[in-house]
Write an enzyme that holds these catalytic residues in place. Structure first.
Site, short mmCIF file in Angstrom:
data_model
loop_
_atom_site.label_atom_id
_atom_site.label_comp_id
_atom_site.label_asym_id
_atom_site.label_seq_id
_atom_site.Cartn_x
_atom_site.Cartn_y
_atom_site.Cartn_z
N TYR A 129 -33.43 -30.40 7.94
CA TYR A 129 -32.95 -31.50 7.22
C TYR A 129 -32.49 -31.14 5.85
CZ TYR A 129 -33.42 -35.00 10.65
OH TYR A 129 -33.33 -35.66 11.89
N GLU A 165 -50.85 -27.70 31.42
CA GLU A 165 -49.48 -28.12 30.90
C GLU A 165 -48.97 -29.44 30.22
OE1 GLU A 165 -44.91 -28.66 32.93
OE2 GLU A 165 -46.52 -27.98 34.27
N ASP A 214 -47.32 -27.67 36.70
CA ASP A 214 -46.81 -28.34 37.86
C ASP A 214 -46.08 -26.96 38.79
OD1 ASP A 214 -46.92 -30.87 37.14
OD2 ASP A 214 -45.00 -30.73 36.11
#
Length: 384
Positions: free
Chosen positions: A125, A218, A271
């Site tokens: 920014y 995870e 996963d």
């Protein structure tokens, strides 16, 4: 300029087989920035042949990447060799990237002089406000930071850029910060202890634990499920998560835990999909994009689950088809030089079946099944 000439022109050269980034103090980093500026001005004001010098950067590409194995440990990590790419103001595709490097170095020089730390988002920014022509997205900032790391050969934290940590940990661990009250991570709520992004603070931590395992999770939802169930009271462990793709601070504290307690095995619960394996590999080896620092955070992570052998526990209705993004990640991993064979076999099975499965699919056996699943696999040595 020939590649050998670029190497010779490198500002902060060292041993050629392994390229790394140094942890430096603010005055040392500012001195390196000053050297870069002086070299640029010297080339520009040369009486014989004034020119705008190129920026010799370590190439962050798979062709320049290898796997380094530790001599006294079983940890392997990504490293980059001394092959160079160039940023040049005179090449159309490079001109903006060339300017971005100098803009980022200018900001870093200022914040180091002020004794501040900023996040990459804060830096974006600031640069968006000061130089919107050159920084239109976060990716431009992230790539320019890595260019500066590559040019100056110092870590991102040394530049005054702090990791934006999402990570948390909980379990059988006492955190002692100098001049602060100790934190008992076994009595916290299910959200756990938030990991600070300031690596300097993490370095000062004194750690005490009677855990026997480190379990890397995870997903935040799975982390909170296991924390809610107080898994660490049944299985003496520390739970840690980055809530998705690992950030530097979470990787740093995992590495710190592994160094402080070298006998604790690290097990990953991810996963069963290409992204899950990519996350595991980042913890295990590091990443090419941050190859100059990877060895500082790499850990010997074992894959506990989900794996192909666990698919029989999941109902057919819980499987999902691989998405184009999954296949893209799989293709990248399969082309990798450091993917071990058992991991490659798992990934090949995902691609051949065209399926993926999430850890939550195990809830078909009840919400308390996950802790039992983890304990059984550890006791049986069912991990790779």
């Amino acid at each position: 300029m020939a590649e050998t000439d670029v190497a010779t022109a490198s500002l902060f050269g060292a041993e050629r087989r392994l390229c790394s980034a140094d942890v430096l103090s603010p005055p040392e980093v500012r001195a390196r920035i000053e050297v870069a500026v002086l070299n640029f001005l010297a080339a520009l004001s040369s009486p014989s042949s004034p020119s705008i010098s190129i920026l010799p950067l370590i190439a962050r590409k798979s062709a320049n990447c290898s796997l380094r194995s530790g001599l006294l440990s079983d940890v392997s990590s990504v490293y980059l060799s001394y092959a160079f790419c160039k940023r040049s103001l005179m090449r159309e595709n490079d001109a903006k990237a060339f300017v971005r490097v100098w803009k980022v170095m200018e900001i870093c020089y200022k914040i180091l002089g002020e004794g501040k730390l900023v996040t990459q988002r804060e830096l974006f920014y600031k640069l968006l406000s000061d130089s919107p022509k050159y920084f239109s997205c976060q990716r431009h900032v992230n790539q320019s930071i890595q260019d500066v790391v590559s040019l100056l050969r110092c870590t991102r934290q040394s530049l005054g850029i702090m990791a934006s940590s999402r990570g948390a940990l909980i379990g059988r661990l006492l955190l002692n910060e100098p001049e602060e009250e100790h934190i008992d991570c076994s009595i916290l709520g299910p959200s756990g202890h938030a990991i600070t992004g300031d690596l300097n603070k993490l370095r000062k931590l004194n750690l005490c634990s009677d855990a026997r395992y480190l379990i890397l999770v995870e997903k935040d939802a799975i982390f909170q499920r296991l924390a809610e169930d107080r898994l660490y009271n049944q299985l003496p462990c520390i739970l840690i998560t980055a809530k998705g793709y690992p950030d530097i601070a979470t990787r740093f504290i995992l590495h710190l835990l592994s160094q402080t307690f070298p006998n604790l095995p690290i097990f990953a619960l991810v996963d069963w999909n290409p992204a899950g394996l990519a996350i595991l590999c980042t913890y295990k080896y590091g990443s090419i994009s941050m190859g100059l620092e990877s060895y500082r955070y790499a850990c010997n992570v074992k894959w506990l689950g989900l794996r192909g052998d666990d698919l029989q526990l999941i109902p057919q209705s819980a499987f999902q088809e691989l998405k184009p993004r999954d296949l893209q990640i799989a293709k990248s991993l399969l082309s990798s030089k450091f993917l071990q064979e058992k991991h490659r076999a798992e990934l090949t099975l995902m691609v051949e079946t065209g399926r993926r499965a999430e850890i939550e699919a195990l809830y078909c056996h009840g919400f308390d099944f996950l802790g039992k699943y983890i304990a059984r696999k550890i006791v049986q040595g069912d991990y790779i």
